[in-house]
Design an enzyme around this catalytic site. Structure first.
Site, PDB file in Angstrom:
ATOM      1  N   LYS A 171       0.941  -1.113  -0.051  1.00  0.00           N
ATOM      2  CA  LYS A 171       0.075  -0.079   0.022  1.00  0.00           C
ATOM      3  C   LYS A 171       0.746   1.243   0.036  1.00  0.00           C
ATOM      4  O   LYS A 171       0.500   2.408  -0.751  1.00  0.00           O
ATOM      5  CB  LYS A 171      -0.739  -0.045   1.270  1.00  0.00           C
ATOM      6  CG  LYS A 171      -2.164  -0.965   0.987  1.00  0.00           C
ATOM      7  CD  LYS A 171      -2.819  -1.106   2.449  1.00  0.00           C
ATOM      8  CE  LYS A 171      -3.815  -2.474   2.208  1.00  0.00           C
ATOM      9  NZ  LYS A 171      -4.446  -2.924   3.269  1.00  0.00           N
TER      10      LYS A 171
ATOM     11  N   GLN B  52      -4.969  -2.005   9.476  1.00  0.00           N
ATOM     12  CA  GLN B  52      -4.939  -3.230   8.910  1.00  0.00           C
ATOM     13  C   GLN B  52      -5.648  -4.589   9.855  1.00  0.00           C
ATOM     14  O   GLN B  52      -5.221  -4.314  10.877  1.00  0.00           O
ATOM     15  CB  GLN B  52      -3.355  -3.655   8.792  1.00  0.00           C
ATOM     16  CG  GLN B  52      -3.022  -4.646   7.989  1.00  0.00           C
ATOM     17  CD  GLN B  52      -3.513  -4.780   6.403  1.00  0.00           C
ATOM     18  OE1 GLN B  52      -3.689  -3.923   5.646  1.00  0.00           O
ATOM     19  NE2 GLN B  52      -4.246  -5.829   5.867  1.00  0.00           N
TER      20      GLN B  52
ATOM     21  N   ASP C 288     -11.840   2.308   3.725  1.00  0.00           N
ATOM     22  CA  ASP C 288     -12.003   0.965   3.408  1.00  0.00           C
ATOM     23  C   ASP C 288     -13.399   0.360   3.360  1.00  0.00           C
ATOM     24  O   ASP C 288     -14.051  -0.559   3.045  1.00  0.00           O
ATOM     25  CB  ASP C 288     -11.466   0.005   4.721  1.00  0.00           C
ATOM     26  CG  ASP C 288     -10.342  -0.860   4.343  1.00  0.00           C
ATOM     27  OD1 ASP C 288      -9.723  -1.147   3.298  1.00  0.00           O
ATOM     28  OD2 ASP C 288      -9.164  -0.863   5.410  1.00  0.00           O
TER      29      ASP C 288
END
Ligand code: NAD
Length: 284
Positions: free
Chosen positions: A52, A96, A119
């Site tokens: 990322k 994460q 997200d």
């Protein structure tokens, strides 16, 4: 003849679009920033976070990585999120998952400002996906829709079957196909007659988490098959679909690796750009 959908190529096109979008904002004096939080030492998570970061660098997005020790408390993590929520230069926040077992994932997701939730896991964003009025879509289903569009596959009126009902893939995938006027069935571990249901699918999305779970006898001649699974075996990576045999029947199929995987990060970059535009009251 089946057409293999090249996820790397579609992802490259999305990234190029994002890069241009970031440049346009930079020209207006606006930067685009993504904060990625990782707690603990999970090796797979570390790889995802590194990828990322690399993608951000390539597209001109400023990335801030917060690598916290396994011993981090819920209060410490929530304090960091509160700080990032306030930070003007950060447009997107990603924590994460999975988190270490002593941390409350739900509370962490809920703490991220919905407008920075790139997200799309916050309940407000999930609800907005349900009603079809959304800014962000979870990156994997968003990437799949992008691949279908890039391949000129029209979902309207098609029988769509999604295997898997997770909050990050299966459920939002079903909603996105429905918003495009597909007739959608979501299957799961308790589904009866899975094979018969799959055999009716014009578009079949496999997000089961089991290697080569979808076999040729479950797939209709000419179907479009999208493979979300990623499994590392002795012979390298494979997906949830028995690619070798299934691809003999399909019109379009995604490979593993090089299919859905590359799309996920590209769509994260796109969501981050969207967040920056929204926060600066600019049109998408
Ligand atoms: P998950 O474990 O949360 O969900 C799996 C789903 O499969 C569940 O809803 C379960 O009901 C269903 N299932 C299990 N056994 C079944 C059976 N026998 N019949 C029918 N349904 C069954 O997994 P997930 O997070 O949705 O991920 C699915 C797969 O996709 C995993 O392999 C994961 O690694 C991969 N993944 C890939 C990407 C990517 O970027 N390519 C992103 C996310 C997940």
């Amino acid at each position: 003849m089946t057409e293999i959908i090249d996820g790397k190529a579609v992802a490259a096109a999305v990234k190029e679009r994002v890069k241009q979008g970031v440049l346009e904002l930079n020209e207006k004096g606006i930067t685009v920033g993504l904060a990625v939080i990782i707690v603990g030492e999970d090796p797979a998570s570390k790889v995802y976070v590194a990828n990322k970061k690399k993608a951000c660098e390539a597209l001109g997005i400023i990335s801030e990585e917060y690598a916290l020790p396994e011993s981090t408390t819920q209060e410490e993590l929530l304090a960091l999120i509160a700080e990032l929520n306030r930070k003007k230069s950060i447009n997107g926040i990603l924590c994460q998952l999975p988190l270490p077992a002593h941390l409350d994932e739900k509370q962490v997701i809920n703490a991220i400002l919905p407008e920075k939730d790139v997200d799309a896991f916050h309940p407000q964003n999930v609800g907005r996906i349900m009603i079809g009025d959304f800014d962000f879509v979870p990156c994997t289903p968003a990437g799949i829709m992008e691949m279908l569009e890039a391949s000129n596959i029209d979902v309207c009126g098609k029988t769509c079957v999604v295997i898997g009902r997770s909050n990050i893939v299966g459920k939002p995938m079903g909603m996105l196909l429905l918003h495009k006027n597909g007739t959608v069935t979501i299957c799961h571990s308790k589904t009866r007659n899975l094979k018969e249901i799959c055999l009716g699918a014009d578009i079949l999305v496999a997000a089961v988490g089991k290697p080569k779970f979808v076999t040729a006898d479950m797939v209709k001649e000419g179907a479009v098959v999208i493979d979300v699974g990623i499994h590392r075996g002795e012979n390298g990576l494979c997906g949830d679909v028995d690619f070798e045999n299934v691809s003999k029947k399909t019109s379009f199929i995604t490979p593993v690796p090089g299919g859905v995987g590359p799309m996920t990060i590209a769509m994260l970059m796109q969501n981050t750009l969207t967040a920056a535009k929204k926060q600066n009251a600019l049109p998408e």
